[in-house]
Scaffold this active site. Structure first.
Site, PDB file in Angstrom:
ATOM      1  N   CYS A 153       0.839  -1.207   0.000  1.00 38.72           N
ATOM      2  CA  CYS A 153       0.000   0.000   0.000  1.00 38.72           C
ATOM      3  C   CYS A 153       0.869   1.251   0.000  1.00 38.72           C
ATOM      4  CB  CYS A 153      -0.938   0.005   1.204  1.00 38.72           C
ATOM      5  SG  CYS A 153      -2.059   1.423   1.204  1.00 38.72           S
ATOM      6  N   CYS A 209      -0.699   4.153   1.904  1.00 41.35           N
ATOM      7  CA  CYS A 209      -0.576   4.084   3.369  1.00 41.35           C
ATOM      8  C   CYS A 209       0.854   4.412   3.809  1.00 41.35           C
ATOM      9  CB  CYS A 209      -0.899   2.681   3.889  1.00 41.35           C
ATOM     10  SG  CYS A 209      -2.298   1.886   3.109  1.00 41.35           S
ATOM     11  N   ASP A 210       1.830   3.833   3.118  1.00 41.08           N
ATOM     12  CA  ASP A 210       3.207   3.866   3.631  1.00 41.08           C
ATOM     13  C   ASP A 210       4.130   4.836   2.896  1.00 41.08           C
ATOM     14  OD1 ASP A 210       2.431   1.971   5.445  1.00 41.08           O
ATOM     15  OD2 ASP A 210       3.037   0.279   4.204  1.00 41.08           O
TER      16      ASP A 210
END
Ligand code: NAP
Length: 306
Positions: A133, A136-137
């Site tokens: 992701c 997300c990261d």
């Protein structure tokens, strides 16, 4: 055991749209979701190809709006995992974290997960530099270097997101032509801090106690191997269907996607499928939404004849 008219498994765009339609039809559907409304869409940074949002919309916002819309029409949401399905006569019995649920009509909208490479270091460093992701990261890589593998729309979109933060992104693709749509591919190629490493596959992800520190790669044309220093590694090499819970109750394709007719009927009467979990060619939010509407209408028709 609870008795339901319609259960929808999965609250991605397909499941949420099915919930809106079934709710409006007065069926008070129960939606069972493992994580959060929006499904995989919720971890998409910017959606530019969903009609009606000319400046784009985040996946989280679109998922939240669809969720609220479904609740407004009487859909009920419960969060837990479905582990198994038994077909007993014309009833579908679901084994879930929330207990057993017995339903007349069932819509499988459980989506897909990310395929993994199966190379050394992938599991060991998952969550410590290895990720599926970017949205997300990506922000963790401010001023750092990241590797991405894959040549499809997900790899292109997520690599560009990570590149907003990272100093440098290496995108490994196993061929010398991208699979991603032209609009995304053109943008990817024009991003100055992304270097595409063509015809190259990752062999291993290396690291130490602090996490990932490199990727061992091989050029498929020359056979040459080398290590590229990276602080993180993102994997976008396609999707695997979330169909384990269906067991052998329903017909699946060789790859495990649900086989349906054009009206999204499966091999079991009263069991419909919608969205990315269906064995089909195009996996877009718009096509998932269309599936959700169709599956809900078909479930409604099935119950009318019950
Ligand atoms: P995908 O389209 O299946 O692409 C997977 C990519 O990974 C391909 O480039 C493939 O290479 C590569 N690959 C597969 N196995 C590999 C391996 N073992 N080692 C190295 N590379 C490997 O998957 P996706 O990008 O996740 O997209 C999934 C679906 O969602 C697609 O239908 C896509 O259009 C859709 N999607 C759409 C959007 C959008 O419209 N904005 C955004 C995201 C996803 P080859 O090309 O050589 O096969």
């Amino acid at each position: 055991m609870r008795e339901e008219n319609v259960v929808i498994v999965g609250a991605g765009p397909a499941g949420l749209t099915a919930a809106i339609y079934a709710g409006r039809a007065g069926l008070s559907p129960l939606v069972i979701e493992r994580l959060q409304p929006g499904g995989m869409m919720a971890s998409t940074d910017l959606i530019e190809n969903y009609p009606g949002f000319e400046a784009g919309v985040t996946g989280m916002e679109l998922g939240t709006k669809m969720h609220q819309q479904a609740e407004r029409f009487g859909a009920r949401f419960e969060f837990g995992e479905v582990h198994g399905l038994d077909i007993v006569g014309d009833r579908k019995l679901l084994r879930t974290d929330l207990g057993e649920v017995n339903t007349r009509a069932l819509i499988a909208a459980s989506g897909t997960g990310h395929r993994l490479l199966g190379i050394p270091g992938e599991r060991e460093f998952f969550g410590r530099g290895v990720s599926t992701c970017g949205t997300c990261d990506g922000p963790l890589y401010k001023g750092k270097t990241a590797g991405v593998v894959g040549g499809g729309n997900s790899a292109a979109q997520e690599a560009m997101f990570v590149a907003r933060f990272a100093k440098k992104v290496y995108l490994l693709h196993r061929r010398d032509a991208l699979r991603a749509d032209k609009v995304l591919a053109d943008r990817l190629l024009a991003t100055p801090n992304i270097e595409i490493v063509w015809s190259t596959i990752p062999l291993a992800i290396t690291g130490d106690a602090h996490g990932v520190n490199g990727m061992r790669v091989q050029n498929k044309k020359t056979g040459e191997e080398r290590t590229i220093a990276v602080d993180g590694f993102f994997i976008f090499i396609g999707l695997i269907p979330n169909t384990r819970w269906l067991g052998d109750a329903v017909k699946l394709s060789a790859e495990g996607f649900v086989t349906t007719d054009p009206d999204l009927r499966t091999s079991v009467p009263g069991l419909f499928a919608a969205g990315d979990v269906v064995d089909k060619e195009f996996r877009q939010i718009t096509t998932a939404v269309a599936d959700g509407a169709r599956a809900a209408r078909m479930a409604e028709r099935f119950l009318d004849q019950y």
